[in-house]
Write a protein that holds these residues in place. Structure first.
Motif, PDB file in Angstrom:
ATOM      1  N   ARG A  66     -58.508  -6.633   8.775  1.00  0.00           N
ATOM      2  CA  ARG A  66     -58.787  -7.722   7.839  1.00  0.00           C
ATOM      3  C   ARG A  66     -58.423  -9.075   8.444  1.00  0.00           C
ATOM      4  N   LEU A  67     -57.352  -9.086   9.253  1.00  0.00           N
ATOM      5  CA  LEU A  67     -56.970 -10.333   9.921  1.00  0.00           C
ATOM      6  C   LEU A  67     -57.944 -10.684  11.044  1.00  0.00           C
ATOM      7  N   PRO A  69     -61.499  -9.561  11.637  1.00  0.00           N
ATOM      8  CA  PRO A  69     -62.675  -8.779  11.209  1.00  0.00           C
ATOM      9  C   PRO A  69     -63.799  -8.788  12.241  1.00  0.00           C
ATOM     10  N   MET A 122     -52.272 -21.234   6.216  1.00  0.00           N
ATOM     11  CA  MET A 122     -52.865 -20.148   6.999  1.00  0.00           C
ATOM     12  C   MET A 122     -51.891 -18.975   7.105  1.00  0.00           C
ATOM     13  N   ASN A 125     -51.537 -17.166   3.861  1.00  0.00           N
ATOM     14  CA  ASN A 125     -52.752 -16.404   3.596  1.00  0.00           C
ATOM     15  C   ASN A 125     -52.745 -15.082   4.378  1.00  0.00           C
ATOM     16  N   ASP A 126     -52.344 -15.154   5.648  1.00  0.00           N
ATOM     17  CA  ASP A 126     -52.300 -13.925   6.450  1.00  0.00           C
ATOM     18  C   ASP A 126     -51.262 -12.938   5.905  1.00  0.00           C
ATOM     19  N   ARG A 128     -50.408 -12.663   2.809  1.00  0.00           N
ATOM     20  CA  ARG A 128     -50.999 -12.096   1.589  1.00  0.00           C
ATOM     21  C   ARG A 128     -52.069 -11.060   1.911  1.00  0.00           C
ATOM     22  N   LEU A 129     -52.868 -11.321   2.944  1.00  0.00           N
ATOM     23  CA  LEU A 129     -53.909 -10.353   3.320  1.00  0.00           C
ATOM     24  C   LEU A 129     -53.278  -9.021   3.739  1.00  0.00           C
ATOM     25  N   ALA A 132     -51.788  -7.304   0.691  1.00  0.00           N
ATOM     26  CA  ALA A 132     -52.860  -6.788  -0.164  1.00  0.00           C
ATOM     27  C   ALA A 132     -53.408  -5.472   0.371  1.00  0.00           C
ATOM     28  N   ILE A 137     -55.287  -3.367  -2.540  1.00  0.00           N
ATOM     29  CA  ILE A 137     -56.092  -4.233  -3.418  1.00  0.00           C
ATOM     30  C   ILE A 137     -57.519  -4.265  -2.862  1.00  0.00           C
ATOM     31  N   ARG A 138     -58.429  -3.582  -3.576  1.00  0.00           N
ATOM     32  CA  ARG A 138     -59.806  -3.449  -3.090  1.00  0.00           C
ATOM     33  C   ARG A 138     -60.788  -4.310  -3.868  1.00  0.00           C
ATOM     34  N   ALA A 143     -56.607  -6.537  -8.104  1.00  0.00           N
ATOM     35  CA  ALA A 143     -55.858  -7.792  -7.959  1.00  0.00           C
ATOM     36  C   ALA A 143     -55.225  -8.183  -9.297  1.00  0.00           C
ATOM     37  N   TYR A 166     -45.894  -9.956  -3.308  1.00  0.00           N
ATOM     38  CA  TYR A 166     -47.266 -10.478  -3.174  1.00  0.00           C
ATOM     39  C   TYR A 166     -47.504 -11.609  -4.180  1.00  0.00           C
ATOM     40  N   THR A 170     -48.429 -15.479  -3.483  1.00  0.00           N
ATOM     41  CA  THR A 170     -49.644 -16.045  -4.090  1.00  0.00           C
ATOM     42  C   THR A 170     -49.316 -17.345  -4.815  1.00  0.00           C
TER      43      THR A 170
END
Lengths: 188, 120
Positions: A66-67, A69, A122, A125-126, A128-129, A132, A137-138, A143, A166, A170
């Motif tokens: 995800r980080l 892709p 940034m 965000n990473d 959190r990704l 998740a 969390i799909r 969420a 998380y 957020t």
């Protein structure tokens, strides 16, 4: 308790308790170690210097994928070729932002320049990704379910603890982005 | 994206704005690659909108429209250009943590703006 980031005369400022700083530092360090590449023997130093990585593979860890892709939806070869040329530099820029945020946590006052704020957003965000992915969390329903957990007395196992962490990150990122928006408008 | 809010996107306005704006967005019909941003349940709507403003230099309203299109339709073409240009944007978007891919313009479902409508 942490205070939301806000934009004022000093720029963008926030406040975090020592325990919250420790928590964030740990999260940032975790993501840094996910992104760091092992030093390989027999690697072409020139290729490494200019950011090439001919041995790169698509990450098997979903959070790492995800980080980093794939750049093409239905073209694995094209995506791999792109990774060879760019993945190392994406890793390095992410690690740079994560380290900058971690260093910022060592200062007494949390006052961010616009560039600091971008790196912080940034980095958060990473973080959190990755959280998740660990929380599975799909979709938006997942969420929302996670988001409904706001009470630290609900932290009874690893999953609920992660969910609360998380939600904390957020909240922190949302307040930072709002402050960054205010700073942009303040300038224009 | 998170959190959800009501949506409303006007594609005509989006493409109009795209034609007016910055050097990043080339609208010549013979430039056939798109930068696509995909929805995910993690990235904050405010953050995605902020990235569109700060990286592409888009106006607040254009950034908001593109962000809502990602949220509502699951994806949005946020820039187009040569393959090299959109790949460079993709690297930047991955740096920000947005889920970005590149694709040839003709293979997409959307028309990438007036000038680029289904050629080639």
């Amino acid at each position: 308790m942490a205070k939301a980031f806000k934009y004022g005369l000093k720029g963008i400022s926030g406040y975090l308790e020592p325990a919250e700083r420790d928590l964030l530092r740990g999260l940032l360090d975790d993501v840094i170690s996910m992104l760091e590449l092992d030093v390989r023997e027999n690697e072409d130093p020139l290729a490494a210097l200019i950011g090439l990585d001919m041995d790169v593979k698509q990450p098997s860890d979903r959070a790492l994928l995800r980080l980093l892709p794939n750049v093409m939806k239905d073209d694995d070869d094209g995506s791999l070729e792109f990774r060879q040329l760019t993945e190392r530099s994406v890793r390095e820029s992410k690690i740079g932002a994560l380290r900058a945020a971690a260093l910022g946590l060592d200062k007494d006052e949390l006052v961010l320049s616009p560039e600091d704020a971008t790196r912080w957003s940034m980095a958060l965000n990473d973080v959190r990704l990755v959280l998740a992915e660990r929380l599975d969390i799909r979709d938006e329903a997942d969420a929302e379910h996670i988001h409904s957990m706001q009470d630290w007395s609900q932290a009874e196992d690893v999953e609920s603890y992660l969910a609360l962490v998380y939600n904390f990150t957020t909240w922190l990122q949302e307040s930072l982005v709002q402050a960054m928006m205010a700073a942009r408008q303040g300038k224009s | 994206m998170s959190p959800s809010v009501a949506y409303g996107t006007d594609i005509d306005e989006r493409t109009k704005a795209a034609e007016q704006s910055s050097t990043d967005v080339l609208t010549a019909p013979d430039i056939p690659w798109n930068l696509v941003i995909w929805n995910d349940p993690v990235n904050l709507m405010s953050y995605v909108s902020f990235v569109f403003q700060s990286y592409f230099g888009y106006s607040e309203s254009k950034a908001h429209k593109l962000m809502m299109e990602v949220h509502k339709k699951g994806r949005s073409i946020v820039a187009h250009g040569s393959k090299e240009q959109v790949e460079q944007h993709a690297v930047a978007m991955h740096g920000f943590g947005l889920w970005a891919t590149v694709e040839k313009a003709a293979s997409g479902n959307e028309t990438p703006g007036k000038g680029g409508r289904q050629r080639g």
